[in-house]
Structures are given as C-alpha cells and as structure tokens.
Design an enzyme around this catalytic site. Structure first.
Site, short mmCIF file in Angstrom:
data_model
loop_
_atom_site.label_atom_id
_atom_site.label_comp_id
_atom_site.label_asym_id
_atom_site.label_seq_id
_atom_site.Cartn_x
_atom_site.Cartn_y
_atom_site.Cartn_z
N ASP A 82 0.70 -1.86 0.10
CA ASP A 82 0.13 0.29 -0.13
C ASP A 82 0.87 1.39 0.10
OD1 ASP A 82 0.92 -0.87 3.10
OD2 ASP A 82 -0.60 0.91 3.45
N ASP A 116 7.60 4.42 -1.69
CA ASP A 116 7.09 3.40 0.11
C ASP A 116 6.13 2.81 -0.59
OD1 ASP A 116 6.68 2.70 2.62
OD2 ASP A 116 6.08 5.56 3.18
N GLU A 150 0.06 -0.88 5.90
CA GLU A 150 0.77 -0.47 6.21
C GLU A 150 0.89 1.23 7.62
OE1 GLU A 150 5.09 1.19 7.39
OE2 GLU A 150 3.82 1.48 6.04
N GLU A 151 0.38 1.78 6.08
CA GLU A 151 0.36 2.71 6.34
C GLU A 151 -0.46 3.70 7.18
OE1 GLU A 151 2.74 4.77 5.58
OE2 GLU A 151 3.67 3.44 3.78
N ASP A 173 11.65 -1.70 3.70
CA ASP A 173 11.25 -0.90 3.05
C ASP A 173 12.02 1.12 3.98
OD1 ASP A 173 8.61 0.75 3.30
OD2 ASP A 173 8.03 0.24 5.49
ZN LIG Z 1 6.58 2.01 4.05
#
Ligand SMILES: [Zn+2]
Length: 379
Positions: A82, A116, A150-151, A173
């Site tokens: 994501d 990212d 994750e975000e 990451d």
């Molecule tokens: Zn990240």
C-alpha cells in the site's frame, strides 16, 4: 519473460494501492488486492514455492533451500504494497532524471511516486527471481511476505509470525542508500481527562474550576524542549495531538515517545505526577491520565541477536554500500514483528521524501538493495 528491476518498479507503481483508514475491509482498498494477485502470479511464474494469499491480504512465498543448505537459518523479507493516504496515488506518471550516472525516478509532482514501498516490493521480487534462477550459489530457505495497509497501522495486525517460519527477517522499507534501522521509539498514547466545576461566571469567584485552564496548566507543566518540533535523533518527546473541551470538562491526547525504555517509563510517570499535583491543587479527582503502550523499541529484541544486524552490514559492504545505522523516529512493522519473536531490522530501498509529492527513488540504490538481499541470503 524476466523483467528488470526498473521494469518491475514501473509496473507496480501503476497500481493505485493507496490505503484507506476509513475502510473496514482487508485490505482496505481493492487496488492492493489487485497488486497482491499480480505478485502471486509472477512468483508462481518464476518458480517460487508455497505461494499463498490469504483473505487478510498477506501474500507469502518460499524460495526453497539449495540442496545441502537445508540447515541454514530461514531468512524472511517483507515489504508493503500500500501507499500512504496522505497524497494521491492513482495515475502515477514516473519521470526519469539522469544524475551522475544514476537514474532518479520521481512522479510528475501531482501524486506520490509510491516508492514507499513499491521500491521494496520490486527489490524483493528482483532478488527472488535471481535466487530462483541461481540455485548454484547455495543458500538456505528464504521466506517472502507482501503485506497490506502498513500506512494505516494495520500492516501486521493479523500476521502469523510462527506460520511465516523465519528465524529472522528484514523489512525492505527504508530510505536512502545504506540506511539500516533496528532502533525505533517506545510509544504510548495518553488521554488526559479533566473535570472542571462550571459556575455562572458572575458568581464564580473562588468556586469555578475552568477545565480549559487546567488543561493549559497541564500542558505548560511539560518541558517545552521535549516536543517533536524541538527534538531529533535519540531525543524523546511529549506530543499534544488533540485538545478540546468546555469549562465543565476537557480532554487532551498525547503521544509519548522515547528510544530509551527507562526514559519512556519516566515520561509516563511524569504525566501521572502532573495529574497528581493538579489534583492536590484543585482537590478531588479533577485530572486523570489513561496510558496505553503502542509499540516498543525493537532494539531490545534485535540486540539479543547481533548477528542479524552484522549479516546485513556485511551484505551491504559486499554490495558496495556503506551501512548508515540510524534510529527511527517512529515505528515500523518490524518493531511489532520483533516482539512477535521475529527479529526484523529495516533495510534501505533507495527512496527519499516518502509520503510527499516530491518522493523519489534512485535506481542505482535499488539495485544495490537487491544485491544486499542476495548477499544476506548467501552469506
Ligand atoms: Zn513504508
């Protein structure tokens, strides 16, 4: 047909995988599932084993050990599909800029690039393809995981670290070339509740307790030098994120952060002590503090396995990269995984300016990150 790392990256950023904190779905947006399905297909195509996608949005796969290397530790690599909800992530138009023999990729300035963490995804995929095609170099079993959301803080909520079955792992990451991170904040949230005494202002003398003023007093008792905007490196802070109320009642929310566990506990005690002092001053239970730990510094776990960091440093140097160890002023999925029993430092991707319209990634650094993974596995 095999794709270059560059082609992979361009292909993955074409998926709109922006996560959505207001969605209760898993993954929170359909674009993430689409990219996960694409990755599963590609992994099968390159000959990965145990390619499995669960309904929660985790895609896992295995690179089997080379014959004779079954006794080597099982090493995992993770990246999230994501992108941040902070900026638009659809219709990304990558722009290429030549810079000192390197190619730097950005968006056109109207969207995120999505490096990212699609840089991490592309790096892991490229390394996986290489390893599967070069069994001859000799390596132990490798486990791959691509996660979602994750975000928005749900990245490893339901991750089954035991089933993943790695002895240790790395999230891919991180930022600029060489970054190696295994220290993050200890983190807690605090809710401060203040009960005032509301009296008609004309008759308030000596009787009114204005909850809003008590809130100001509470905040003023915290050191001004210990805020996010006045700290860096290993300096912790108290961060007031919300304040609302009336004369009768007020509520404040704080984030408490510190790399050092002792100082972290002391910060929480400071909040309780200020409340106690104000309760003494105004009488009764006017001020209460509710604390909740959010995550802890992975150094406590990773520090017991120094070989995990040493292995990454050695692999970076062999890839021509100088390791830059930096404390994270936040958390990572790796921090939570570490406390699930899976020591999990964070490796660089070559990306910079994450979560912004000026996000960029260096192709040369991405290649070195893929090489770092290969070196970690075969060392
Ligand atoms: Zn990240």
């Amino acid at each position: 047909m095999s794709m270059t790392l560059f082609e992979r990256f361009l292909r993955y950023v074409a998926f709109d995988t922006r996560s959505d904190p207001d969605s209760a779905e898993c993954p929170s947006t359909p674009g993430q599932s689409a990219l996960l399905r694409e990755l599963a297909e590609e992994l099968r195509g390159m000959g990965a084993a145990e390619v499995a996608m669960d309904t929660r949005g985790y895609l896992t796969a295995t690179i089997p050990a080379t014959a004779g290397y079954e006794g080597e530790p099982v090493i995992g690599f993770l990246a999230h599909v994501d992108t941040s909800p902070d900026a638009p992530g659809a219709n990304v138009k990558p722009q290429l800029r030549e810079h000192g023999g390197d190619t730097v990729i950005t968006s056109d300035g109207t969207t995120l690039l999505g490096a990212d963490d699609k840089a991490g995804v592309a790096i892991i995929m490229a390394a996986t393809e290489y390893l599967l095609a070069h069994q001859g170099i000799g390596y132990g079993k490798v486990r791959i995981a691509f996660t979602s959301d994750e975000e928005i803080g749900r990245g490893v909520d339901d991750f089954d670290a035991a089933a993943f079955g790695a002895d240790f792992a790395y999230t891919v990451d991180g930022g600029a070339e060489g970054e190696l991170e295994y220290e993050n904040f200890n983190a807690a949230g605090a809710i401060v509740t203040i009960h005032g005494r509301s009296i008609h202002p004309g008759e308030a003398k000596g009787r009114m307790i204005n909850a809003l003023r008590v809130a100001r007093e509470f905040d003023a008792a915290l050191p001004a030098a210990e805020r996010p905007e006045t700290t860096e490196g290993y300096e912790g802070f108290f961060h007031l994120t919300r304040l609302d109320g009336t004369v009768a009642g007020a509520r404040m929310e704080y984030l408490v952060r510190d790399h050092d566990r002792g100082r972290f506990e002391a910060r929480k005690a400071t909040l309780a002590a200020i409340a106690a002092r104000l309760n003494d001053k105004y009488g009764g239970e006017r001020v209460s503090v509710e604390l909740e730990d959010q995550y802890f510094n992975m150094r406590e776990v990773v520090g017991r396995h120094p070989e995990v960091v040493e292995r990454a440093e050695k692999a970076m140097r062999a890839a021509g990269v100088i390791p830059i160890v930096k404390p994270i002023r936040g958390g990572t999925d790796g921090a939570r995984l570490s406390y699930m029993g899976l020591p999990c430092p964070n490796l660089f991707t070559g990306g910079e300016n994450f979560h912004s319209l000026s996000e960029s990634v260096s192709l040369a650094a991405m290649r070195k990150a893929a090489l770092t993974i290969i070196n970690i596995v075969k060392s």
